[in-house]
Design a protein around this motif. Structure first.
Motif, PDB file in Angstrom:
ATOM      1  N   CYS A 220       0.850  -1.198   0.000  1.00 57.86           N
ATOM      2  CA  CYS A 220       0.000   0.000   0.000  1.00 57.86           C
ATOM      3  C   CYS A 220       0.879   1.238   0.000  1.00 57.86           C
ATOM      4  O   CYS A 220       1.995   1.235   0.526  1.00 57.86           O
ATOM      5  CB  CYS A 220      -0.924   0.009   1.222  1.00 57.86           C
ATOM      6  SG  CYS A 220      -2.207   1.298   1.134  1.00 57.86           S
TER       7      CYS A 220
ATOM      8  N   LEU B  35      -0.132   4.041   1.419  1.00 55.13           N
ATOM      9  CA  LEU B  35      -0.485   4.818   2.598  1.00 55.13           C
ATOM     10  C   LEU B  35      -0.119   4.035   3.862  1.00 55.13           C
ATOM     11  O   LEU B  35       0.140   2.832   3.806  1.00 55.13           O
ATOM     12  CB  LEU B  35      -1.984   5.139   2.615  1.00 55.13           C
ATOM     13  CG  LEU B  35      -2.528   6.045   1.501  1.00 55.13           C
ATOM     14  CD1 LEU B  35      -4.017   6.310   1.724  1.00 55.13           C
ATOM     15  CD2 LEU B  35      -1.768   7.361   1.441  1.00 55.13           C
TER      16      LEU B  35
ATOM     17  N   CYS C  49      -2.185   4.101   6.980  1.00 57.55           N
ATOM     18  CA  CYS C  49      -3.336   4.506   7.790  1.00 57.55           C
ATOM     19  C   CYS C  49      -3.272   3.864   9.181  1.00 57.55           C
ATOM     20  O   CYS C  49      -3.180   2.634   9.291  1.00 57.55           O
ATOM     21  CB  CYS C  49      -4.632   4.107   7.099  1.00 57.55           C
ATOM     22  SG  CYS C  49      -4.780   4.751   5.421  1.00 57.55           S
TER      23      CYS C  49
ATOM     24  N   CYS D 204      -5.624   0.926   9.975  1.00 53.90           N
ATOM     25  CA  CYS D 204      -5.532  -0.288   9.170  1.00 53.90           C
ATOM     26  C   CYS D 204      -4.933  -1.435   9.976  1.00 53.90           C
ATOM     27  O   CYS D 204      -3.974  -1.252  10.732  1.00 53.90           O
ATOM     28  CB  CYS D 204      -4.698  -0.018   7.930  1.00 53.90           C
ATOM     29  SG  CYS D 204      -4.447  -1.478   6.882  1.00 53.90           S
TER      30      CYS D 204
ATOM     31  N   GLU E  60      -3.414  -1.759  -1.714  1.00 53.08           N
ATOM     32  CA  GLU E  60      -3.974  -0.870  -2.726  1.00 53.08           C
ATOM     33  C   GLU E  60      -3.939  -1.573  -4.081  1.00 53.08           C
ATOM     34  O   GLU E  60      -2.860  -1.827  -4.631  1.00 53.08           O
ATOM     35  CB  GLU E  60      -3.171   0.438  -2.780  1.00 53.08           C
ATOM     36  CG  GLU E  60      -3.434   1.316  -3.984  1.00 53.08           C
ATOM     37  CD  GLU E  60      -4.909   1.658  -4.167  1.00 53.08           C
ATOM     38  OE1 GLU E  60      -5.404   1.486  -5.305  1.00 53.08           O
ATOM     39  OE2 GLU E  60      -5.557   2.078  -3.188  1.00 53.08           O
TER      40      GLU E  60
ATOM     41  N   SER F 221     -10.285   1.672  -3.551  1.00 57.92           N
ATOM     42  CA  SER F 221      -8.973   2.276  -3.729  1.00 57.92           C
ATOM     43  C   SER F 221      -8.889   3.568  -2.934  1.00 57.92           C
ATOM     44  O   SER F 221      -9.906   4.212  -2.662  1.00 57.92           O
ATOM     45  CB  SER F 221      -8.739   2.562  -5.219  1.00 57.92           C
ATOM     46  OG  SER F 221      -7.604   3.374  -5.422  1.00 57.92           O
ATOM     47  N   ASN F 222      -7.667   3.944  -2.558  1.00 54.52           N
ATOM     48  CA  ASN F 222      -7.503   5.256  -1.930  1.00 54.52           C
ATOM     49  C   ASN F 222      -7.453   6.369  -2.973  1.00 54.52           C
ATOM     50  O   ASN F 222      -7.470   7.554  -2.628  1.00 54.52           O
ATOM     51  CB  ASN F 222      -6.258   5.292  -1.030  1.00 54.52           C
ATOM     52  CG  ASN F 222      -4.966   4.953  -1.763  1.00 54.52           C
ATOM     53  OD1 ASN F 222      -4.691   5.454  -2.848  1.00 54.52           O
ATOM     54  ND2 ASN F 222      -4.155   4.087  -1.154  1.00 54.52           N
TER      55      ASN F 222
ATOM     56  N   SER G 216     -11.976   5.794  -1.192  1.00 54.27           N
ATOM     57  CA  SER G 216     -12.071   6.066   0.246  1.00 54.27           C
ATOM     58  C   SER G 216     -11.809   7.539   0.529  1.00 54.27           C
ATOM     59  O   SER G 216     -10.804   8.101   0.087  1.00 54.27           O
ATOM     60  CB  SER G 216     -11.040   5.224   1.013  1.00 54.27           C
ATOM     61  OG  SER G 216     -11.272   3.850   0.820  1.00 54.27           O
TER      62      SER G 216
ATOM     63  N   ARG H 163      -6.261   8.929   7.133  1.00 55.35           N
ATOM     64  CA  ARG H 163      -5.606   8.251   6.010  1.00 55.35           C
ATOM     65  C   ARG H 163      -4.212   8.852   5.859  1.00 55.35           C
ATOM     66  O   ARG H 163      -3.993   9.762   5.077  1.00 55.35           O
ATOM     67  CB  ARG H 163      -6.406   8.446   4.716  1.00 55.35           C
ATOM     68  CG  ARG H 163      -7.838   7.961   4.774  1.00 55.35           C
ATOM     69  CD  ARG H 163      -7.964   6.511   4.402  1.00 55.35           C
ATOM     70  NE  ARG H 163      -9.337   6.049   4.558  1.00 55.35           N
ATOM     71  CZ  ARG H 163      -9.725   4.796   4.376  1.00 55.35           C
ATOM     72  NH1 ARG H 163      -8.836   3.887   4.030  1.00 55.35           N
ATOM     73  NH2 ARG H 163     -10.983   4.438   4.537  1.00 55.35           N
TER      74      ARG H 163
ATOM     75  N   GLY I 248      -2.800  10.481   2.751  1.00 55.39           N
ATOM     76  CA  GLY I 248      -3.878  10.769   1.823  1.00 55.39           C
ATOM     77  C   GLY I 248      -4.102  12.255   1.629  1.00 55.39           C
ATOM     78  O   GLY I 248      -3.711  13.080   2.463  1.00 55.39           O
TER      79      GLY I 248
ATOM     80  N   VAL J 150      -8.174  12.643  -4.170  1.00 54.94           N
ATOM     81  CA  VAL J 150      -9.416  11.886  -4.328  1.00 54.94           C
ATOM     82  C   VAL J 150     -10.363  12.631  -5.274  1.00 54.94           C
ATOM     83  O   VAL J 150     -11.028  12.020  -6.120  1.00 54.94           O
ATOM     84  CB  VAL J 150     -10.080  11.624  -2.961  1.00 54.94           C
ATOM     85  CG1 VAL J 150     -11.375  10.838  -3.138  1.00 54.94           C
ATOM     86  CG2 VAL J 150      -9.129  10.866  -2.039  1.00 54.94           C
TER      87      VAL J 150
END
Length: 441
Positions: free
Chosen positions: A31, A33, A35, A38, A77, A105-106, A129, A142, A145, A150
């Motif tokens: 991934c 990210l 988070c 998670c 991801e 998906s992010n 997300s 996130r 993120g 996004v």
């Protein structure tokens, strides 16, 4: 005279058909990210990094013609897997025309090229997300993120959908609701509608770290237990007694001196036992009604906005539900890790720890073979896997999350064998079946 009418055979339950109807396939555990909410980043996580191989994906192909849906994500991801478009195209060529392929998906890795490539390949459910419109809070939830990224991803997907003339392609938004962001939900739904979102998926948080326990936005008591307790509170109110205030002291809760209150508590416990309801007086007394009412108001506002904007909003329960429902098993789902290992559900996909009512709950993965060693049909029809699914459908297991003696010796160990009902399925702590957690499915 014999009737000309024929009696149709009863439909075989999706969980018991010859092949799974849904496949949840973990394309990668990598991934971009980190988070904090998670499971991958929880203390003691044993999740290993890896990508699904072409060989492993090929081993799933016998199931493709029978699928209602294929989900291509797990812990990582999906866009990090270089073969994702090829996997989608391969499955789409073999799946029924009305079946769908999707992933969450992010959104950070979407480009004009891969957005169009994925939709052209046959992806028709893509969910992004976003948990806050506040840049600071979004980055906190996130880690790494960006709201702007996004927003850009939604634009790219909408443009690709138009260019590909993919009318059956649905774009979604996924949000984990916690105390910190609950007030933003109505605004997020309106924002999502402006981004061309077709559906919004909201889930509660499963805390993998004790620091996050106070941020959960749900009531772990079941709706049935709450109903019995509220009925008792009304009975007490008619006698001029504030039951919650009277039991606010922990000692009074265990040893009430007033005979009326003692009899009332015993009556509630008896009613709960007769109805098969787990009744935890401590957690019922300590409920944060102000928080629950605020969250209910936010949910109501979000529903109104979603209806106005034409967004299909799927909300989780505010409290645990007594009537359990495992969509994973009931819909005939099988979960495949990136290395080919087969699992029965999201809850038992990986080893992890989480926290319920402040106590640590350790979950051990449940495995039913590997598709690289045996075919998906052989594994799906293994005697122990069929027995597992049949037993889950009985819903005959305890509500450990609201039990007064949890964590007990049955569940407080690394190798779950059976619960206090002597059942071998570790479903008593599953928040998915109680309506609190949900995912793209």
């Amino acid at each position: 005279m014999p009737s000309s009418m024929t009696v149709s055979e009863p439909a075989v339950h999706a969980a018991l058909q010859p092949l799974p109807r849904k496949l949840f396939v973990e394309t990668t555990t990598f991934c971009n990210l980190s988070c904090p909410m998670c499971v991958k980043h929880a203390e003691g996580s044993t999740i290993t990094e890896g990508n699904l191989s072409q060989q492993t994906f090929d081993a799933l192909s016998p199931a493709f013609p029978h699928l209602d849906a294929l989900f291509l994500n797990g812990i990582g991801e999906p866009l990090l897997h270089p073969l994702l478009p090829a996997f989608i195209a391969q499955a789409r060529a073999a799946m029924p025309e009305d079946a769908w392929i999707g992933f969450q998906s992010n959104g950070l890795l979407f480009t004009e090229q891969n957005a169009r490539q994925l939709i052209d390949a046959g992806a028709n459910r893509i969910c992004l997300s976003i948990d806050s419109l506040s840049p600071a809070l979004f980055k906190k939830i996130r880690q790494g993120g960006q709201v702007g990224a996004v927003h850009k991803a939604f634009n790219l997907l909408n443009n690709a959908r138009r260019e590909c003339a993919a009318r059956d392609m649905k774009i979604g938004m996924e949000l984990v609701v916690v105390q910190e962001n609950a007030h933003e939900l109505p605004e997020l739904i309106r924002w999502a509608a402006d981004q061309g979102v077709d559906f919004a998926l909201v889930t509660q948080m499963l805390p993998y770290d004790p620091r996050f326990c106070d941020n959960v936005a749900y009531d772990i008591n079941t709706d049935a237990a709450i109903a019995i307790f509220e009925q008792g509170c009304q009975t007490a109110h008619r006698r001029g007694v504030d039951l919650v205030a009277a039991l606010d002291n922990a000692w009074e809760r265990q040893h009430p001196t007033d005979q009326f209150i003692r009899d009332l508590i015993q009556g509630m416990k008896t009613q709960a036992r007769d109805q098969g309801v787990f009744f935890n007086l401590t957690t019922l007394v300590e409920r944060r009604l102000d928080r629950q009412q605020q969250l209910a108001d936010h949910f109501d506002q979000a529903c109104k906005i979603a209806q106005q904007c034409g967004v299909d909003l799927r909300l989780p329960s505010l409290v645990a539900t007594q009537q359990r429902h495992c969509a994973f098993v009931e819909d005939g789902g099988a979960f495949i890790s990136w290395d080919g290992t087969v699992h029965p559900c999201y809850n038992l996909w990986h080893n992890y720890r989480c926290f319920l009512n402040g106590w640590e709950n350790r979950i051990a993965t449940r495995q039913f073979g590997n598709v690289n060693e045996q075919g998906i049909e052989a594994l799906w029809n293994r005697e122990d896997f069929i027995r597992f699914r049949r037993n889950v459908l009985d819903y005959d297991y305890p509500f450990c999350s609201s039990c007064t003696v949890a964590p007990c010796d049955y569940i407080d160990n690394d190798a779950f064998e059976e619960d206090c009902y002597l059942r071998s399925e570790p479903c008593g702590t599953c928040l998915w079946s109680m309506g609190l957690l949900q995912c793209l499915q």
